[in-house]
Design a protein around this motif. Sequence first.
Motif, PDB file in Angstrom:
ATOM      1  N   THR A   1     -57.269 -18.544  35.530  1.00 31.85           N
ATOM      2  CA  THR A   1     -57.831 -17.996  34.131  1.00 31.85           C
ATOM      3  C   THR A   1     -58.046 -16.096  34.686  1.00 31.85           C
ATOM      4  N   PHE A   2     -57.718 -15.411  35.714  1.00 28.28           N
ATOM      5  CA  PHE A   2     -58.416 -14.830  36.275  1.00 28.28           C
ATOM      6  C   PHE A   2     -59.224 -14.083  35.174  1.00 28.28           C
TER       7      PHE A   2
ATOM      8  N   ALA B   1     -50.946  -5.331  42.932  1.00 31.41           N
ATOM      9  CA  ALA B   1     -50.513  -6.729  42.477  1.00 31.41           C
ATOM     10  C   ALA B   1     -50.721  -7.811  43.610  1.00 31.41           C
TER      11      ALA B   1
ATOM     12  N   CYS C   1     -55.264  -7.495  36.887  1.00 29.29           N
ATOM     13  CA  CYS C   1     -54.714  -8.225  35.896  1.00 29.29           C
ATOM     14  C   CYS C   1     -52.730  -8.066  35.798  1.00 29.29           C
ATOM     15  N   ALA C   2     -52.383  -6.961  34.816  1.00 27.47           N
ATOM     16  CA  ALA C   2     -51.348  -6.635  34.478  1.00 27.47           C
ATOM     17  C   ALA C   2     -50.298  -6.486  35.336  1.00 27.47           C
ATOM     18  N   THR C   3     -50.881  -6.173  35.913  1.00 29.06           N
ATOM     19  CA  THR C   3     -49.718  -5.972  37.486  1.00 29.06           C
ATOM     20  C   THR C   3     -49.554  -6.775  38.229  1.00 29.06           C
ATOM     21  N   THR C   4     -50.085  -8.090  37.653  1.00 28.78           N
ATOM     22  CA  THR C   4     -49.835  -9.958  38.740  1.00 28.78           C
ATOM     23  C   THR C   4     -49.321 -10.088  37.337  1.00 28.78           C
ATOM     24  N   THR C   5     -49.626 -10.077  35.981  1.00 29.14           N
ATOM     25  CA  THR C   5     -48.800 -10.720  35.177  1.00 29.14           C
ATOM     26  C   THR C   5     -47.508  -9.944  34.623  1.00 29.14           C
ATOM     27  N   LEU C   6     -47.272  -8.833  34.598  1.00 30.31           N
ATOM     28  CA  LEU C   6     -46.090  -8.456  34.630  1.00 30.31           C
ATOM     29  C   LEU C   6     -45.208  -7.924  34.964  1.00 30.31           C
TER      30      LEU C   6
ATOM     31  N   TYR D   1     -56.556  -6.095  29.356  1.00 33.24           N
ATOM     32  CA  TYR D   1     -56.989  -7.400  29.949  1.00 33.24           C
ATOM     33  C   TYR D   1     -58.346  -7.712  29.298  1.00 33.24           C
TER      34      TYR D   1
ATOM     35  N   HIS E   1     -52.721 -11.410  42.744  1.00 30.89           N
ATOM     36  CA  HIS E   1     -51.834 -12.525  42.977  1.00 30.89           C
ATOM     37  C   HIS E   1     -53.016 -13.546  43.422  1.00 30.89           C
TER      38      HIS E   1
ATOM     39  N   GLN F   1     -55.709 -14.619  41.447  1.00 35.59           N
ATOM     40  CA  GLN F   1     -55.546 -15.249  40.310  1.00 35.59           C
ATOM     41  C   GLN F   1     -54.554 -17.185  41.092  1.00 35.59           C
TER      42      GLN F   1
END
Length: 161
Positions: free
Chosen positions: A93-94, A81, A37-42, A63, A85, A88
């Motif tokens: 909404t992951f 990531a 989740c973090a690598t996808t969003t950040l 997360y 992606h 997502q």
Amino acid sequence: MSRQRFCLLFALSSLVAALALPLPGSPDMREFRIWTCATTTLGPTKVYGTGNNWGPDPLAVEYDGDGSVVQYPPLFMYVVAATGHLYQAIFPTFPNTAMLAVFVKAPAILASLGLMLLILRVVGRRYGEDAGRLAAIAYWANPAVLLHGPFLGYLDAIMAL
């Protein structure tokens, strides 16, 4: 090993692996979900903390109410990531569901498949097709390989490939 026997053992082992993918896996799967989740969003380069062991790390990623500090190498975070992606894109909404476990484990399974194909090709060229099939299925159907990836969710096959 005959082609038919190889195909049968490959199919059975693959079925076992597929059935294990939605399982929660090892305690490390918690970290892998957070990192995905973090690598996808950040982004993969923005998930590293300071390594602060004396209190809350200001760069720890979170997360679903849980936090973690990323400790894996940067190249690996790009794989995580990409997985995130894709997840997502299908689940915007992951959500933290069994399907996320499937996605988190998928790169390792694909890497194991790549290793199996590499073994098949290299051993097959050197010692003949029957030996190549035997060596490849000995890896793919190995209980330790099945336990390590599809069941527990460890991602080491990615580094091995």
